[in-house]
Enzyme design. Structure first.
Site, short mmCIF file in Angstrom:
data_model
loop_
_atom_site.label_atom_id
_atom_site.label_comp_id
_atom_site.label_asym_id
_atom_site.label_seq_id
_atom_site.Cartn_x
_atom_site.Cartn_y
_atom_site.Cartn_z
N SER A 270 7.37 34.91 89.57
CA SER A 270 7.84 36.09 90.31
C SER A 270 8.42 35.59 91.62
CB SER A 270 6.65 37.00 90.60
OG SER A 270 6.96 37.95 91.60
N TYR B 158 -2.14 38.93 93.14
CA TYR B 158 -0.88 38.67 92.42
C TYR B 158 -0.13 37.51 93.07
CZ TYR B 158 3.49 39.95 89.98
OH TYR B 158 4.64 39.97 89.20
P1 NAD Z 1 4.85 45.00 81.47
O1 NAD Z 1 3.69 45.78 81.97
O2 NAD Z 1 6.02 45.70 80.88
O3 NAD Z 1 4.37 43.92 80.41
C1 NAD Z 1 3.16 43.20 80.57
C2 NAD Z 1 2.74 42.66 79.23
O4 NAD Z 1 1.52 41.95 79.38
C3 NAD Z 1 2.46 43.77 78.20
O5 NAD Z 1 2.91 43.36 76.93
C4 NAD Z 1 0.94 43.88 78.23
O6 NAD Z 1 0.38 44.43 77.04
C5 NAD Z 1 0.59 42.42 78.41
N1 NAD Z 1 -0.78 42.22 78.87
C6 NAD Z 1 -1.40 42.72 79.96
N2 NAD Z 1 -2.68 42.31 79.98
C7 NAD Z 1 -2.86 41.52 78.89
C8 NAD Z 1 -3.96 40.79 78.37
N3 NAD Z 1 -5.16 40.79 78.96
N4 NAD Z 1 -3.77 40.12 77.22
C9 NAD Z 1 -2.58 40.11 76.58
N5 NAD Z 1 -1.50 40.78 77.04
C10 NAD Z 1 -1.65 41.47 78.18
O7 NAD Z 1 5.30 44.10 82.70
P2 NAD Z 1 6.57 43.19 82.99
O8 NAD Z 1 7.17 43.70 84.22
O9 NAD Z 1 7.42 42.97 81.79
O10 NAD Z 1 5.82 41.83 83.38
C11 NAD Z 1 5.88 40.65 82.62
C12 NAD Z 1 5.69 39.47 83.56
O11 NAD Z 1 6.75 39.46 84.50
C13 NAD Z 1 4.39 39.51 84.37
O12 NAD Z 1 3.85 38.21 84.45
C14 NAD Z 1 4.87 39.97 85.73
O13 NAD Z 1 4.01 39.54 86.75
C15 NAD Z 1 6.22 39.31 85.79
N6 NAD Z 1 7.14 39.90 86.76
C16 NAD Z 1 7.51 41.20 86.66
C17 NAD Z 1 8.38 41.72 87.63
C18 NAD Z 1 8.84 43.14 87.60
O14 NAD Z 1 9.44 43.57 88.59
N7 NAD Z 1 8.64 43.88 86.52
C19 NAD Z 1 8.85 40.89 88.65
C20 NAD Z 1 8.44 39.58 88.70
C21 NAD Z 1 7.59 39.09 87.75
#
Ligand code: NAD
Length: 260
Positions: free
Chosen positions: A142, A155
């Site tokens: 991130s 985080y």
């Molecule tokens: P999201 O909530 O759409 O997806 C998260 C995924 O993780 C889902 O499939 C969920 O079921 C899974 N998950 C959560 N807990 C779990 C567990 N205990 N075991 C197995 N699976 C689990 O979120 P996203 O935004 O797509 O995030 C994905 C990654 O991207 C994360 O690591 C997040 O920190 C990172 N990220 C997101 C953003 C953003 O702005 N959305 C920015 C930077 C980084």
């Protein structure tokens, strides 16, 4: 480009992970998707990957907060497909609160899912990659792997940790045809971002519109959310032969956020 290869993408029932799993399948890789959610919705996504891209897609319900389940997920993928060639550590959760009110169980959960899970998965997948002399490890970090924001202590700590883990793995694996990189998105419109809006409204005493414009998009000079497809395209490039010398990097894709 990835025909005959197998990708395990954690946290791929939604958001960024799902986009990466679909993009790798589009390139010909068999995929293991993972994550939580409604069983019939997950099955729809899994079978859509197979029918749209002509690959085999399996689902693992492994809980990324449990090391033994992660090791089993990797072992099952190796037994079923013969290899795990691409590993994307992407599962993640968020919680927003001032540090003095930050629930201890939320801290533990975030460190487990956003950081320790990647260690378990890499530990399990690396021996096979080393033996085959090819591998791609991509950690979804991130912008918070590079800079902090208030109220996101766990985080930010986990994401800075994943940056260190990425660099270490890159060094250990460098002579084996394996690269390890961290992708660092800015704000991407996914359920993870949507869900933190109510808590941020409370922590900062703001309306929803203020949170979107003054907190989220305020950070991004482009004033636009990054898209899941842009992140997936970067993951595809990192998997290519053209990217074989890119390793140990912490790569922002954040609309200029960390340039400030
Ligand atoms: P999201 O909530 O759409 O997806 C998260 C995924 O993780 C889902 O499939 C969920 O079921 C899974 N998950 C959560 N807990 C779990 C567990 N205990 N075991 C197995 N699976 C689990 O979120 P996203 O935004 O797509 O995030 C994905 C990654 O991207 C994360 O690591 C997040 O920190 C990172 N990220 C997101 C953003 C953003 O702005 N959305 C920015 C930077 C980084």
């Amino acid at each position: 480009m990835l025909k005959g290869k197998t990708a395990v993408v954690t946290g791929s029932t939604s958001g960024i992970g799902l986009a990466i799993a679909r993009a790798y399948a589009q390139q010909g890789a068999n995929v293991v998707i993972n994550g939580f959610g409604d069983a019939s919705a997950i099955e729809r996504e899994r079978s859509a990957i197979e029918s749209e891209f002509g690959v085999t897609a399996h689902y693992s319900g492994a809980d990324m907060s449990k090391g033994a389940e992660i090791a089993t997920m990797i072992a099952d993928a190796e037994n079923t497909f013969g290899s795990v060639d691409l590993l994307v550590n992407n599962a993640g959760i968020q919680f927003v609160a001032p540090i003095e009110d930050f629930p201890v169980d939320k801290w533990d959960q975030i460190i487990a899912i956003n950081l320790t899970a990647a260690f378990h998965a890499i530990r399990a997948a690396l021996p096979g990659m080393k033996a085959r002399k090819w591998g791609r490890i991509i950690n979804t970090a991130s912008a918070h792997a590079l800079v902090a924001s208030p109220y996101k202590s766990a985080y930010v700590a986990a994401k800075h940790g994943i940056a260190g883990l990425t660099k270490t793995v890159a060094l250990e694996a460098a002579t084996f045809g394996i690269t390890a990189n961290a992708i660092c998105p800015g704000y991407v419109w996914t359920p993870l971002v949507e869900k933190q809006i109510p808590d941020t409204m409370q922590a900062r005493n703001m309306t929803k519109e203020q949170v979107i414009n003054d907190v989220l998009l305020h950070a991004q000079p482009t004033k636009q959310f990054v898209t899941v497809d842009e992140v997936a395209a970067l993951a595809v490039f990192l998997a290519s032969d053209a990217a074989k010398s890119i390793t140990g990097t912490i790569l922002p894709i954040d609309g200029g956020w960390t340039a400030e």
